[in-house]
Motif scaffolding. Structure first.
Motif, PDB file in Angstrom:
ATOM      1  N   VAL A 385       3.415 -14.470  -9.245  1.00  0.00           N
ATOM      2  CA  VAL A 385       4.740 -13.893  -9.038  1.00  0.00           C
ATOM      3  C   VAL A 385       4.904 -12.619  -9.866  1.00  0.00           C
ATOM      4  CG1 VAL A 385       7.207 -14.280  -9.396  1.00  0.00           C
ATOM      5  CG2 VAL A 385       5.791 -16.089  -8.410  1.00  0.00           C
ATOM      6  N   ALA A 386       4.437 -12.637 -11.127  1.00  0.00           N
ATOM      7  CA  ALA A 386       4.540 -11.446 -11.968  1.00  0.00           C
ATOM      8  C   ALA A 386       3.691 -10.303 -11.419  1.00  0.00           C
ATOM      9  CB  ALA A 386       4.112 -11.789 -13.395  1.00  0.00           C
ATOM     10  N   ALA A 387       2.500 -10.607 -10.910  1.00  0.00           N
ATOM     11  CA  ALA A 387       1.655  -9.569 -10.333  1.00  0.00           C
ATOM     12  C   ALA A 387       2.289  -8.983  -9.071  1.00  0.00           C
ATOM     13  CB  ALA A 387       0.271 -10.136 -10.025  1.00  0.00           C
ATOM     14  N   TYR A 388       2.825  -9.836  -8.211  1.00  0.00           N
ATOM     15  CA  TYR A 388       3.466  -9.344  -6.992  1.00  0.00           C
ATOM     16  C   TYR A 388       4.686  -8.492  -7.327  1.00  0.00           C
ATOM     17  CZ  TYR A 388       5.637  -9.370  -2.381  1.00  0.00           C
ATOM     18  OH  TYR A 388       6.203  -8.978  -1.187  1.00  0.00           O
ATOM     19  N   THR A 389       5.430  -8.872  -8.368  1.00  0.00           N
ATOM     20  CA  THR A 389       6.592  -8.083  -8.774  1.00  0.00           C
ATOM     21  C   THR A 389       6.166  -6.703  -9.247  1.00  0.00           C
ATOM     22  OG1 THR A 389       7.767 -10.104  -9.391  1.00  0.00           O
ATOM     23  CG2 THR A 389       8.596  -8.030 -10.301  1.00  0.00           C
ATOM     24  N   GLN A 390       5.056  -6.613  -9.962  1.00  0.00           N
ATOM     25  CA  GLN A 390       4.567  -5.306 -10.384  1.00  0.00           C
ATOM     26  C   GLN A 390       4.186  -4.444  -9.187  1.00  0.00           C
ATOM     27  OE1 GLN A 390       2.012  -5.143 -13.983  1.00  0.00           O
ATOM     28  NE2 GLN A 390       2.228  -7.380 -14.020  1.00  0.00           N
ATOM     29  N   LEU A 391       3.613  -5.040  -8.164  1.00  0.00           N
ATOM     30  CA  LEU A 391       3.315  -4.279  -6.947  1.00  0.00           C
ATOM     31  C   LEU A 391       4.601  -3.748  -6.312  1.00  0.00           C
ATOM     32  CD1 LEU A 391       0.550  -6.489  -5.269  1.00  0.00           C
ATOM     33  CD2 LEU A 391       0.258  -4.390  -6.591  1.00  0.00           C
ATOM     34  N   ARG A 392       5.643  -4.573  -6.295  1.00  0.00           N
ATOM     35  CA  ARG A 392       6.910  -4.118  -5.705  1.00  0.00           C
ATOM     36  C   ARG A 392       7.503  -2.966  -6.503  1.00  0.00           C
ATOM     37  NH1 ARG A 392      12.371  -5.368  -6.231  1.00  0.00           N
ATOM     38  NH2 ARG A 392      11.961  -6.885  -7.886  1.00  0.00           N
ATOM     39  N   LEU A 393       7.445  -3.047  -7.828  1.00  0.00           N
ATOM     40  CA  LEU A 393       7.986  -1.969  -8.646  1.00  0.00           C
ATOM     41  C   LEU A 393       7.137  -0.706  -8.556  1.00  0.00           C
ATOM     42  CD1 LEU A 393       8.961  -4.013 -11.833  1.00  0.00           C
ATOM     43  CD2 LEU A 393      10.466  -3.239 -10.001  1.00  0.00           C
ATOM     44  N   ALA A 394       5.841  -0.863  -8.287  1.00  0.00           N
ATOM     45  CA  ALA A 394       4.948   0.296  -8.181  1.00  0.00           C
ATOM     46  C   ALA A 394       4.939   0.909  -6.788  1.00  0.00           C
ATOM     47  CB  ALA A 394       3.536  -0.112  -8.572  1.00  0.00           C
ATOM     48  N   ARG A 395       5.706   0.382  -5.874  1.00  0.00           N
ATOM     49  CA  ARG A 395       5.670   0.891  -4.494  1.00  0.00           C
ATOM     50  C   ARG A 395       6.001   2.374  -4.408  1.00  0.00           C
ATOM     51  NH1 ARG A 395       9.364  -1.665   0.235  1.00  0.00           N
ATOM     52  NH2 ARG A 395      10.566  -2.128  -1.638  1.00  0.00           N
ATOM     53  N   PRO A 396       7.022   2.907  -5.117  1.00  0.00           N
ATOM     54  CA  PRO A 396       7.272   4.351  -5.020  1.00  0.00           C
ATOM     55  C   PRO A 396       6.235   5.202  -5.746  1.00  0.00           C
ATOM     56  CG  PRO A 396       9.220   3.139  -5.808  1.00  0.00           C
ATOM     57  CD  PRO A 396       8.053   2.230  -5.918  1.00  0.00           C
ATOM     58  N   LEU A 397       5.393   4.597  -6.583  1.00  0.00           N
ATOM     59  CA  LEU A 397       4.461   5.345  -7.410  1.00  0.00           C
ATOM     60  C   LEU A 397       3.051   5.375  -6.860  1.00  0.00           C
ATOM     61  CD1 LEU A 397       5.577   3.719 -10.785  1.00  0.00           C
ATOM     62  CD2 LEU A 397       6.295   5.956  -9.961  1.00  0.00           C
ATOM     63  N   ALA A 398       2.681   4.382  -6.068  1.00  0.00           N
ATOM     64  CA  ALA A 398       1.294   4.237  -5.640  1.00  0.00           C
ATOM     65  C   ALA A 398       0.931   5.267  -4.578  1.00  0.00           C
ATOM     66  CB  ALA A 398       1.054   2.825  -5.107  1.00  0.00           C
ATOM     67  N   GLU A 399      -0.348   5.658  -4.599  1.00  0.00           N
ATOM     68  CA  GLU A 399      -0.887   6.545  -3.582  1.00  0.00           C
ATOM     69  C   GLU A 399      -1.432   5.735  -2.413  1.00  0.00           C
ATOM     70  OE1 GLU A 399      -3.218   9.972  -5.088  1.00  0.00           O
ATOM     71  OE2 GLU A 399      -3.076   8.946  -7.019  1.00  0.00           O
ATOM     72  N   ASP A 400      -1.467   6.380  -1.255  1.00  0.00           N
ATOM     73  CA  ASP A 400      -1.962   5.727  -0.052  1.00  0.00           C
ATOM     74  C   ASP A 400      -3.467   5.964   0.048  1.00  0.00           C
ATOM     75  OD1 ASP A 400      -2.268   4.458   2.336  1.00  0.00           O
ATOM     76  OD2 ASP A 400      -1.352   6.043   3.552  1.00  0.00           O
ATOM     77  N   LEU A 401      -4.243   5.046  -0.505  1.00  0.00           N
ATOM     78  CA  LEU A 401      -5.704   5.139  -0.448  1.00  0.00           C
ATOM     79  C   LEU A 401      -6.175   4.403   0.795  1.00  0.00           C
ATOM     80  CD1 LEU A 401      -6.547   4.461  -4.207  1.00  0.00           C
ATOM     81  CD2 LEU A 401      -6.083   6.642  -3.073  1.00  0.00           C
ATOM     82  N   ARG A 402      -6.027   5.027   1.917  1.00  0.00           N
ATOM     83  CA  ARG A 402      -6.340   4.364   3.180  1.00  0.00           C
ATOM     84  C   ARG A 402      -7.813   4.523   3.525  1.00  0.00           C
ATOM     85  NH1 ARG A 402      -6.362   7.838   7.689  1.00  0.00           N
ATOM     86  NH2 ARG A 402      -5.909  10.016   7.173  1.00  0.00           N
ATOM     87  N   LYS A 403      -8.280   3.575   4.318  1.00  0.00           N
ATOM     88  CA  LYS A 403      -9.640   3.647   4.834  1.00  0.00           C
ATOM     89  C   LYS A 403      -9.698   4.683   5.964  1.00  0.00           C
ATOM     90  CE  LYS A 403     -10.976   0.283   2.169  1.00  0.00           C
ATOM     91  NZ  LYS A 403     -11.226  -1.058   2.686  1.00  0.00           N
ATOM     92  N   PRO A 404     -10.896   5.186   6.292  1.00  0.00           N
ATOM     93  CA  PRO A 404     -10.967   6.241   7.335  1.00  0.00           C
ATOM     94  C   PRO A 404     -10.410   5.812   8.677  1.00  0.00           C
ATOM     95  CG  PRO A 404     -13.022   6.119   6.099  1.00  0.00           C
ATOM     96  CD  PRO A 404     -12.195   4.944   5.659  1.00  0.00           C
TER      97      PRO A 404
END
Length: 479
Positions: A385-404
């Motif tokens: 739950v704590a890890a998933y919450t960090q992902l939610r808070l990092a949503r505006p900060l993360a870059e889109d490292l998409r596959k080709p």
């Protein structure tokens, strides 16, 4: 242009940093090992397949022995973590209302005969009519839903259901505590619209509404299509004696002949479901009898729990051109056309919680570890739950490292899996409260050729009475 100079919410990085610091403060024993385990969970490449492989991540600076030591002997201040989760920014509906979803997800342990407090969990496999009961640990989640099409939720609480628990009573107590924490955190003020609680057909929504009637909440739940409800009794004619009837006409979901003219009818054209028609009938209540949950109700008449029934029918669903209607029950009366549209749209948002379950199981590996003790399973669940919450808070900060082969995601539309893919680049800029590991050597372990003379005892599966303190102590010594 640096990451923090982009057009992002000003407090996004600050919220993530504060949560990481507060999360570390919640780890009261073996906190360094548990905190680095959560970081390894966030920064690992691909899905988590085994627990021990997380010790190989660069973010986990300790050995695999410290990983298992933290899981089995660490301690977590759950009350403080719950207050922290409630105090974070939460998504709201268009009218500013908080919408909470409650559902159970199962951690299946069919072969763990030495693991106590397992229950038979209702599961589905592929194909129709393939429901089966598998031993495991059921967990009740409470999460805040977001408006619009999204795969994100904000998890606020999780409770493991024990064999001696009354599921509805435990759920009511869990929701009550969540609402109290929301009030204490200032997430709800006097004059705000009531909090909407959405549940599926597995819950007795009318009993939940009765147990939570003193809180500023509304209950909305799906009912089975074979239910029978009743209208209030008609007024007694003047001068007629005798006992006043307790209920009025029947309302059978499967019999249109018992349906009077609806009080509200709405028709909406949607992009996902085609034409959606919702009709509502006011002041319908179930017939309660003195058995099961109502067996110990005080003497006198059982309560009459009135609400609004909504019948929703959409034009098509994915893979189904003639879907069956959905029956909903709302704990309030006097619904308007706006209320009816808000209710059925809020109920469909409940399925976003399924995306969360799929994320924490298939990507974060919630049910991967083969832990014996329920306390260790609870500890691992809160780390997830704590890890998933960090992902939610990092949503505006993360870059889109998409596959080709992947399509670019629109700004603010990254999925949890894509945010996790870019979390390692963000990790180095966040606070790192865990201390460096000390130099040590591995213990001697069990002597070669010796046997384990302390065999763990096996535990039965299923419902039973709550064990006494002496029985708990015996089980702990045997394990």
């Amino acid at each position: 242009m640096s990451l923090l100079q982009r057009d992002i919410p000003r407090d996004a990085f600050g919220e993530l940093s504060r949560f990481r610091t507060e999360f570390y403060a919640c780890l009261t024993a073996r906190g360094d090992a548990l905190f680095e385990l959560a970081d390894a969970l966030l920064c690992s490449d691909g899905s988590v397949k085994t627990l021990v492989e997380l010790s190989l991540a660069p973010e986990h600076r300790r050995g695999h022995g410290a990983l298992y030591g933290g899981m089995n002997y660490g301690r977590l201040d759950v009350a403080r973590l719950r207050r922290t989760l409630t105090g974070l920014p939460l998504p709201r509906a268009a009218d500013g209302r908080l919408v909470l979803a409650v559902d159970v997800s199962n951690w299946l342990r069919p072969e763990a005969n030495t693991s106590p407090e397992r229950l038979f969990c209702h599961t589905y496999s592929r194909g129709r009519g393939s429901a089966q009961m598998v031993p495991g640990w059921p967990y009740s989640f409470v999460a805040t839903l977001e408006p619009g099409r999204t795969s994100w939720t904000a998890v606020l609480d999780v409770v493991r259901l024990c064999p001696w628990d009354d599921e509805i009573a435990v759920t009511a107590g869990q929701v009550r505590e969540v609402v109290r924490r929301l009030l204490a955190a200032g997430q709800w003020q006097a004059g705000d619209p009531p909090v909407l609680i959405v549940v599926d057909a597995g819950y007795d929504v009318t009993r939940l509404a009765f147990l939570l009637a003193d809180l500023p909440v509304e209950l909305l739940g799906r009912m089975r299509s074979d239910r029978v409800l009743y209208f209030p009794p008609p007024p007694r004619p003047a001068g007629k004696g005798g006992r006043k009837p307790q209920r009025g006409a029947e309302f059978k979901f499967e019999d249109p002949a018992t349906w009077p003219a609806p009080d509200v009818t709405t028709v909406t054209d949607t992009t996902h479901y085609g034409r959606a028609e919702a009709v509502a009938w006011d002041r319908l209540h179930p017939l309660l009898v003195r058995r099961s949950a109502w067996a110990n109700y005080p003497e006198g008449r059982l309560p009459v729990i009135e609400g609004t029934v909504v019948r929703l029918r959409v034009e098509h669903l994915r893979g189904d051109r003639n879907p069956r209607p959905i029956w909903l029950w709302w704990s309030r009366t006097g619904a308007t056309a706006g209320d009816v549209d808000r209710l059925w749209q809020g109920f469909l948002r409940r399925f976003d919680l399924e995306h969360t379950f799929r994320m924490i199981k298939q990507t974060l590996g919630w049910t991967v570890p083969k832990l014996r003790e329920p306390a260790a399973a609870d500890r691992w669940t809160w780390l997830i739950v704590a890890a998933y919450t960090q992902l939610r808070l990092a949503r505006p900060l993360a870059e889109d490292l998409r596959k080709p082969w992947e399509r670019p995601a629109r700004r603010g539309r990254l999925t949890p899996a894509r945010v996790r893919r870019g979390f390692r680049r963000l990790h180095g800029k966040t606070p790192q409260p865990a201390s460096a590991p000390k130099v040590s050597t591995a213990g001697p372990g069990r002597p070669t050729g010796s046997r384990n003379r302390h065999r763990a005892c096996e535990h039965p599966v299923g419902k039973r009475d709550k064990p006494t303190t002496a029985e708990r102590a015996t089980n702990n010594r045997s394990a």
